[in-house]
Scaffold this motif. Structure first.
Motif, PDB file in Angstrom:
ATOM      1  N   GLY A  37       0.893   9.316  -5.656  1.00 19.87           N
ATOM      2  CA  GLY A  37       1.044  10.673  -5.138  1.00 19.87           C
ATOM      3  C   GLY A  37       1.882  11.564  -6.030  1.00 19.87           C
ATOM      4  N   VAL A  77      -5.129  11.077  -3.067  1.00 19.74           N
ATOM      5  CA  VAL A  77      -5.004   9.628  -3.134  1.00 19.74           C
ATOM      6  C   VAL A  77      -5.872   9.027  -2.040  1.00 19.74           C
ATOM      7  CG1 VAL A  77      -3.444   7.637  -3.072  1.00 19.74           C
ATOM      8  CG2 VAL A  77      -2.635   9.827  -4.000  1.00 19.74           C
ATOM      9  N   MET A  82       0.827   4.102  -2.848  1.00 21.17           N
ATOM     10  CA  MET A  82       0.491   5.469  -2.447  1.00 21.17           C
ATOM     11  C   MET A  82       1.572   6.444  -2.894  1.00 21.17           C
ATOM     12  SD  MET A  82      -0.888   4.596   1.408  1.00 21.17           S
ATOM     13  CE  MET A  82      -0.406   6.196   2.036  1.00 21.17           C
ATOM     14  N   CYS A  94      -4.630  -3.248  -5.293  1.00 21.13           N
ATOM     15  CA  CYS A  94      -3.822  -3.191  -4.069  1.00 21.13           C
ATOM     16  C   CYS A  94      -2.684  -4.196  -4.070  1.00 21.13           C
ATOM     17  CB  CYS A  94      -4.705  -3.433  -2.857  1.00 21.13           C
ATOM     18  SG  CYS A  94      -5.371  -5.123  -2.768  1.00 21.13           S
ATOM     19  N   LEU A 127      -8.087   5.309  -0.530  1.00 21.81           N
ATOM     20  CA  LEU A 127      -8.049   3.848  -0.438  1.00 21.81           C
ATOM     21  C   LEU A 127      -9.464   3.320  -0.320  1.00 21.81           C
ATOM     22  CD1 LEU A 127      -6.296   1.224   0.044  1.00 21.81           C
ATOM     23  CD2 LEU A 127      -6.470   1.764   2.486  1.00 21.81           C
ATOM     24  N   GLU A 133       0.829  -1.207   0.000  1.00 19.89           N
ATOM     25  CA  GLU A 133       0.000   0.000   0.000  1.00 19.89           C
ATOM     26  C   GLU A 133       0.863   1.257   0.000  1.00 19.89           C
ATOM     27  OE1 GLU A 133      -2.974   0.224   3.059  1.00 19.89           O
ATOM     28  OE2 GLU A 133      -4.085  -1.509   2.270  1.00 19.89           O
ATOM     29  N   GLU A 134       1.913   1.272   0.809  1.00 16.31           N
ATOM     30  CA  GLU A 134       2.807   2.435   0.850  1.00 16.31           C
ATOM     31  C   GLU A 134       3.461   2.679  -0.508  1.00 16.31           C
ATOM     32  OE1 GLU A 134       5.017   3.105   4.965  1.00 16.31           O
ATOM     33  OE2 GLU A 134       5.113   1.003   4.360  1.00 16.31           O
ATOM     34  N   ILE A 139      -4.587   7.817   5.372  1.00 21.37           N
ATOM     35  CA  ILE A 139      -5.077   7.978   4.006  1.00 21.37           C
ATOM     36  C   ILE A 139      -6.596   7.913   4.050  1.00 21.37           C
ATOM     37  CG2 ILE A 139      -4.782   5.487   3.609  1.00 21.37           C
ATOM     38  CD1 ILE A 139      -4.405   6.090   0.636  1.00 21.37           C
TER      39      ILE A 139
END
Length: 205
Positions: A43, A49, A39, A94, A51, A35-36, A61
């Protein structure tokens, strides 16, 4: 036209990760969760952004749950578009730790008047979870979900969709990695090896 101010990027993470056996977005790849990593890359395209997830994220987030339960990615896309005011929506699954902003920027080149969706086709496969959608698909999304449909392909059939098949302007490895996704523990092991190979190639060109 599309710009960073009228664009929202969305990570669709509403699924159950049943084949992986644990939350795919929370798996560590190269020192960061999936996820990081997603993101961070999204970004670079827009400051908005979000989720799509039915439980709280580990990170700060904006998180948008599904409106229609068990509706898959179609339900996730619907939830995001209904909750946000932006005009365009960049979508990522994801479980794609190596997405690349350059692929999305390439897709943006094909947006013209009346376009409602821009969908990449890679290696002969449609990739709707790496596409770009216009807010005008909202009514069609709602109608399909109310009728019990769950396939994104049905939406694409019913809106003005442009399919992108040519990625020759981008490095082949960039495109290949962008569309890599992790569904199983074996895929996760492969992702770990890919990260190690990337690090090795940076040190030893």
């Amino acid at each position: 036209m599309m710009n960073s101010e009228n664009t929202c990027a969305a990570i669709l993470a509403g699924g159950g990760s049943t084949r992986m056996g644990e939350d795919k977005g929370n798996l560590i790849v190269g020192g960061f969760t999936v996820e990081e990593r997603i993101m961070e890359e999204l970004g670079c395209l827009t400051s908005f952004v979000v989720l799509n997830k039915n439980k709280k994220s580990l990170f700060e987030i904006p998180t948008i749950p599904d409106v229609y339960e068990d509706a898959g990615p179609l339900g996730g896309l619907h939830a995001v578009i209904e909750a946000r005011n932006e005009e365009w929506f960049i979508v990522s699954a994801c479980d794609t730790p190596f997405i690349d902003r350059n692929v999305y920027q390439h897709l943006m080149r094909f947006i013209c008047e009346g376009t409602q969706a821009v969908i990449p086709v890679y290696d002969g496969r449609f990739q709707p979870l790496s596409g770009i959608y216009h807010k005008s698909v909202s009514d069609e999304l709602t109608a399909l979900l109310q009728a019990g449909h769950r396939k994104v392909a049905k939406l694409l059939d019913n809106v003005n969709t442009y399919y992108v098949t040519d990625f020759n302007s981008l490095p082949k490895k960039t495109v290949e990695n962008h569309f890599f996704n992790m569904n199983t523990p074996g895929d996760y092991e492969l992702a770990q090896r890919m990260v190690k190979n990337q690090a090795r190639s940076r040190h030893f060109p």
